[in-house]
Design an enzyme around this catalytic site. Structure first.
Site, mmCIF file in Angstrom:
data_model
loop_
_atom_site.group_PDB
_atom_site.id
_atom_site.type_symbol
_atom_site.label_atom_id
_atom_site.label_comp_id
_atom_site.label_asym_id
_atom_site.label_seq_id
_atom_site.Cartn_x
_atom_site.Cartn_y
_atom_site.Cartn_z
ATOM 1 C CB CYS A 163 -0.967 -0.020 1.172
ATOM 2 S SG CYS A 163 -2.142 -1.391 1.048
ATOM 3 C CG HIS A 300 -0.891 4.648 5.679
ATOM 4 N ND1 HIS A 300 -1.016 4.344 4.335
ATOM 5 C CD2 HIS A 300 -1.067 3.473 6.354
ATOM 6 C CE1 HIS A 300 -1.253 3.049 4.208
ATOM 7 N NE2 HIS A 300 -1.297 2.491 5.414
ATOM 8 C CE LYS A 329 -4.882 4.957 3.122
ATOM 9 N NZ LYS A 329 -3.911 6.068 3.268
ATOM 10 C CG HIS A 334 -6.173 1.245 2.464
ATOM 11 N ND1 HIS A 334 -5.358 2.054 1.692
ATOM 12 C CD2 HIS A 334 -5.334 0.364 3.090
ATOM 13 C CE1 HIS A 334 -4.091 1.682 1.843
ATOM 14 N NE2 HIS A 334 -4.065 0.667 2.685
ATOM 15 C CG PHE A 391 2.995 3.802 6.792
ATOM 16 C CD1 PHE A 391 4.067 4.589 6.356
ATOM 17 C CD2 PHE A 391 2.211 4.279 7.825
ATOM 18 C CE1 PHE A 391 4.340 5.814 6.954
ATOM 19 C CE2 PHE A 391 2.470 5.502 8.436
ATOM 20 C CZ PHE A 391 3.535 6.274 7.994
ATOM 21 C CG PHE A 393 0.338 -6.076 4.349
ATOM 22 C CD1 PHE A 393 -0.036 -5.477 5.544
ATOM 23 C CD2 PHE A 393 -0.607 -6.851 3.692
ATOM 24 C CE1 PHE A 393 -1.312 -5.645 6.070
ATOM 25 C CE2 PHE A 393 -1.879 -7.031 4.205
ATOM 26 C CZ PHE A 393 -2.235 -6.427 5.392
#
Length: 408
Positions: A163, A300, A329, A334, A391, A393
């Site tokens: 992401c 984020h 968001k 997202h 940010f 995974f």
């Protein structure tokens, strides 16, 4: 070489608007793009919530041969890029006679992979998959399709960093141009939203659960947040050296001033504080600005329990409570691989139109981050510098600093 890098065009195709004008209005009004997708329930999803984006009709714009290799992400990206081209005043002739690059952040196209596999399983004949399937499904589908359609001759690469992909694409484009390796690069991010793409994500149990009030489901920083809402579309920015923009008489929208990055080096899905802090500080250092110079931070914050708090604490450590903070968001959900690029578009539109979009659905701030200067209602205000966080995974972090353009 240390060249200035500017933005001369932007295009956006998202659940809060299918172009920059619509999106700017939605941002100002604090309008949510989240809906309930009834098909997801039948598909086996725990949460049917999503940011709905219509598939564009490209039959009049592209030939069948061009369209046959384009999946959902490439179609969104094409529309966003055409809007960016129009704003940047880029002609077909200019593209053919100059070296233009493309760096795009996106995932492989799940729907194409699943559909191809289903054909082989049922028919036991790989020739029935079709000639365009491989180009639809590959991780580099957006860059390979757009580079071919637009006859691009410069850097041609897909950025895959979960992401943070769209943000890293812009950051790397910034570095290529700053160092004199390219004069202009098409940068952006795209994300498909079909059920195939989001099923495994839904299985993690991280999606929001307020089905009765979809527009209130995405609640970054709020104590009642129950998870994120998946969304998608595409966002494109034309990054260009200042010299190139001046030479061709382009209108300069903003200046990319700094790019920071880091890796958490820890849990594959649980974020920490140190990684984001390093990325934000690195972006500030490269931009040559102090923390107190930043007017606005587009966080984020995805509306997850741990992620929002850790990012909030990191922001407080680096910036204190001065800059305004909101997460777009809350309106868009997202947008995953696209988010890092779209949130640069959103924040730049705010800077152009002198307002800060709200973090909607913010009723009670999480106690651990109550000192953040969170924006719950639209603020009409001029500002000159913002930072956007992304940010992903695996602990990948990206932070971009953008300035209002000023001749120096």
């Amino acid at each position: 070489m240390d060249r200035r890098v500017v933005i001369t065009g932007m295009g956006i195709y998202s659940c809060i608007g299918l172009n920059s004008k619509e999106v700017a209005q939605s941002l100002f009004e604090g309008k949510s793009g989240i809906t309930v997708d009834t098909e997801r329930g039948a598909f086996g999803f725990q949460s049917p919530l999503t940011g709905k984006v219509p598939l564009p009709d490209l039959k009049k714009a592209l030939t069948r041969r061009q369209r046959i290799s384009m999946g959902e992400e490439s179609e969104y990206a094409y529309v966003a890029t055409m809007e960016a081209f129009e704003q940047a005043n880029l002609s077909e002739e200019f593209l053919k006679s100059n070296e233009i690059g493309i760096l795009y952040g996106n995932d492989s196209v799940a729907q194409s992979v699943v559909e191809s596999t289903d054909i082989v399983r049922e028919k036991k004949d790989t020739q029935l998959i079709g000639s365009g399937a491989i180009f639809k499904s590959m991780n580099s589908t957006v860059t390979m399709n757009l580079a071919t359609i637009l006859e691009l001759k410069g850097i041609n690469m897909t950025i895959s960093a979960a992401c943070a992909s769209g943000s890293h694409a812009i950051g790397l484009g910034f570095m290529f141009i700053k160092q004199g390796l390219q004069d202009m690069i098409i940068c952006g991010g795209a994300q498909e939203i079909n059920p195939y793409a989001m099923a495994s994500f839904d299985g993690l149990g991280v999606f929001a659960t307020d089905i009765e009030h979809p527009e209130k489901a995405s609640r970054p920083f709020d104590t009642k947040r129950t998870g994120l809402v998946p969304s998608g579309g595409a966002a494109t920015l034309i990054l260009e050296s200042y010299e190139s923009a001046v030479k061709r008489g382009a209108t300069i929208l903003a200046e990319v001033a700094g790019y920071g990055f880091s890796s958490n080096g820890g849990h594959i899905s649980t974020p920490n504080m140190e990684g984001p802090k390093i990325a934000m500080q690195r972006a500030l250092d490269q931009a040559g600005v102090r923390a107190e110079d930043v007017d606005y931070i587009n966080a984020h914050a995805t509306s997850t329990q741990i992620g929002d708090v850790n990012e909030g604490k990191a922001i407080l450590d680096v910036f204190g409570s001065k800059p305004y903070v909101s997460s777009t968001k809350s309106m868009t959900g997202h947008e995953c691989w696209m988010a890092g690029a779209s949130e640069i578009v959103y924040s730049t539109l705010m800077m152009q139109h002198n307002f800060i979009a709200p973090n909607i659905n913010l009723e009670q701030v999480d106690e651990e981050i109550r000192e953040l200067n969170l924006v719950s209602k639209t603020i009409e205000k001029e500002f000159d510098i913002y930072l956007s966080n992304s940010f992903g995974f695996g602990g990948t972090n990206s932070a971009i600093v953008v300035k209002k353009f000023k001749h120096e």
